[in-house]
Design an enzyme around this catalytic site. Structure first.
Site, PDB file in Angstrom:
ATOM      1  N   GLU A  42      45.494  44.347  54.986  1.00  0.00           N
ATOM      2  CA  GLU A  42      44.813  43.904  56.214  1.00  0.00           C
ATOM      3  C   GLU A  42      45.408  44.597  57.439  1.00  0.00           C
ATOM      4  O   GLU A  42      46.425  45.295  57.363  1.00  0.00           O
ATOM      5  CB  GLU A  42      44.907  42.374  56.302  1.00  0.00           C
ATOM      6  CG  GLU A  42      44.186  41.727  55.126  1.00  0.00           C
ATOM      7  CD  GLU A  42      44.119  40.206  55.204  1.00  0.00           C
ATOM      8  OE1 GLU A  42      44.841  39.606  56.020  1.00  0.00           O
ATOM      9  OE2 GLU A  42      43.335  39.631  54.431  1.00  0.00           O
ATOM     10  N   CYS A  51      39.974  46.400  51.060  1.00  0.00           N
ATOM     11  CA  CYS A  51      39.977  45.534  49.876  1.00  0.00           C
ATOM     12  C   CYS A  51      40.828  46.133  48.756  1.00  0.00           C
ATOM     13  O   CYS A  51      41.026  47.355  48.684  1.00  0.00           O
ATOM     14  CB  CYS A  51      38.557  45.370  49.346  1.00  0.00           C
ATOM     15  SG  CYS A  51      37.488  44.372  50.384  1.00  0.00           S
ATOM     16  N   GLU A  53      39.956  46.484  45.676  1.00  0.00           N
ATOM     17  CA  GLU A  53      39.143  47.394  44.859  1.00  0.00           C
ATOM     18  C   GLU A  53      39.103  48.788  45.482  1.00  0.00           C
ATOM     19  O   GLU A  53      39.175  49.803  44.786  1.00  0.00           O
ATOM     20  CB  GLU A  53      37.715  46.854  44.728  1.00  0.00           C
ATOM     21  CG  GLU A  53      37.608  45.509  44.025  1.00  0.00           C
ATOM     22  CD  GLU A  53      37.675  44.328  44.990  1.00  0.00           C
ATOM     23  OE1 GLU A  53      38.389  44.423  46.006  1.00  0.00           O
ATOM     24  OE2 GLU A  53      37.016  43.317  44.721  1.00  0.00           O
ATOM     25  N   CYS A  87      32.424  46.809  48.146  1.00  0.00           N
ATOM     26  CA  CYS A  87      33.173  47.232  46.954  1.00  0.00           C
ATOM     27  C   CYS A  87      32.259  47.363  45.742  1.00  0.00           C
ATOM     28  O   CYS A  87      32.505  48.193  44.866  1.00  0.00           O
ATOM     29  CB  CYS A  87      34.313  46.265  46.666  1.00  0.00           C
ATOM     30  SG  CYS A  87      35.663  46.493  47.826  1.00  0.00           S
TER      31      CYS A  87
HETATM   32  O1  LIG Z   1      36.988  41.143  46.133  1.00  0.00           O
HETATM   33  C1  LIG Z   1      37.673  41.011  47.160  1.00  0.00           C
HETATM   34  C2  LIG Z   1      37.446  39.996  48.099  1.00  0.00           C
HETATM   35  C3  LIG Z   1      38.272  39.928  49.206  1.00  0.00           C
HETATM   36  N1  LIG Z   1      39.285  40.834  49.376  1.00  0.00           N
HETATM   37  C4  LIG Z   1      40.188  40.735  50.527  1.00  0.00           C
HETATM   38  C5  LIG Z   1      39.679  41.249  51.838  1.00  0.00           C
HETATM   39  C6  LIG Z   1      40.515  40.456  52.816  1.00  0.00           C
HETATM   40  O2  LIG Z   1      41.781  41.098  52.992  1.00  0.00           O
HETATM   41  C7  LIG Z   1      40.747  39.125  52.103  1.00  0.00           C
HETATM   42  C8  LIG Z   1      39.849  38.007  52.590  1.00  0.00           C
HETATM   43  O3  LIG Z   1      38.520  38.390  52.529  1.00  0.00           O
HETATM   44  O4  LIG Z   1      40.518  39.376  50.742  1.00  0.00           O
HETATM   45  C9  LIG Z   1      39.511  41.826  48.460  1.00  0.00           C
HETATM   46  O5  LIG Z   1      40.453  42.621  48.594  1.00  0.00           O
HETATM   47  N2  LIG Z   1      38.683  41.892  47.381  1.00  0.00           N
HETATM   48 ZN   LIG Z   2      35.540  44.694  49.148  1.00  0.00          ZN
END
Ligand SMILES: O=c1ccn([C@H]2C[C@H](O)[C@@H](CO)O2)c(=O)[nH]1
Ligand SMILES: [Zn+2]
Length: 130
Positions: A42, A51, A53, A87
């Site tokens: 983040e 994310c 992924e 993603c």
């Molecule tokens: O499949 C997912 C869903 C959410 N997030 C992350 C994005 C963000 O940092 C946090 C909340 O949405 O989770 C992912 O990495 N993958």
């Molecule tokens: Zn994502």
């Protein structure tokens, strides 16, 4: 898939999620059989966060692989986390429609589906053929 689960759970511990407090880990199986991992990263400028992924896909491509055969995503949520819309499109760039995607919780709940189930009617190269 057990190897993917272990890899995803391990990398999840490195997730940088001070804002959402929602740590996610992803592990991908690539064409060579190798496993690539990613976690969410983040940013104080919220839309700049990435994310899990996306991180794993970047690692796979950086290693020279573009064929994706399986994905495993894990989070500490009560129900299995599902990849966000962006993603899903990113996974579809490298995986086939019947590719398995496992979504899991750290508590041991698992759900499995295919990429096509996650992204029906995916926009693809065929749409651009004139
Ligand atoms: O499949 C997912 C869903 C959410 N997030 C992350 C994005 C963000 O940092 C946090 C909340 O949405 O989770 C992912 O990495 N993958
Ligand atoms: Zn994502």
């Amino acid at each position: 898939m057990e190897e993917l689960r272990a890899a995803a759970a391990k990398v999840r511990e490195n997730a940088y999620a001070p804002y959402s407090k929602f740590k996610v880990g992803a592990a991908l199986r690539a064409g060579s059989g190798a496993v690539y991992v990613g976690c969410n990263v983040e940013n104080v400028a919220y839309p700049e966060g990435t994310c899990a992924e996306a991180g794993a896909i970047a690692a796979m491509v950086a290693a020279g692989e573009t064929r994706l055969t399986g994905a495993y995503v894990i989070a500490g949520s009560p129900m299995p986390v599902t990849p966000c819309g962006g993603c899903r499109q990113k996974l579809a760039e490298f995986g086939q429609a019947d590719m398995p995607v496992v979504m899991a919780t750290t508590g041991g709940v698992e759900e499995q589906c295919t990429l096509a189930e996650l992204l029906p009617g995916a926009f693809g190269a065929a749409h651009m053929e004139g």
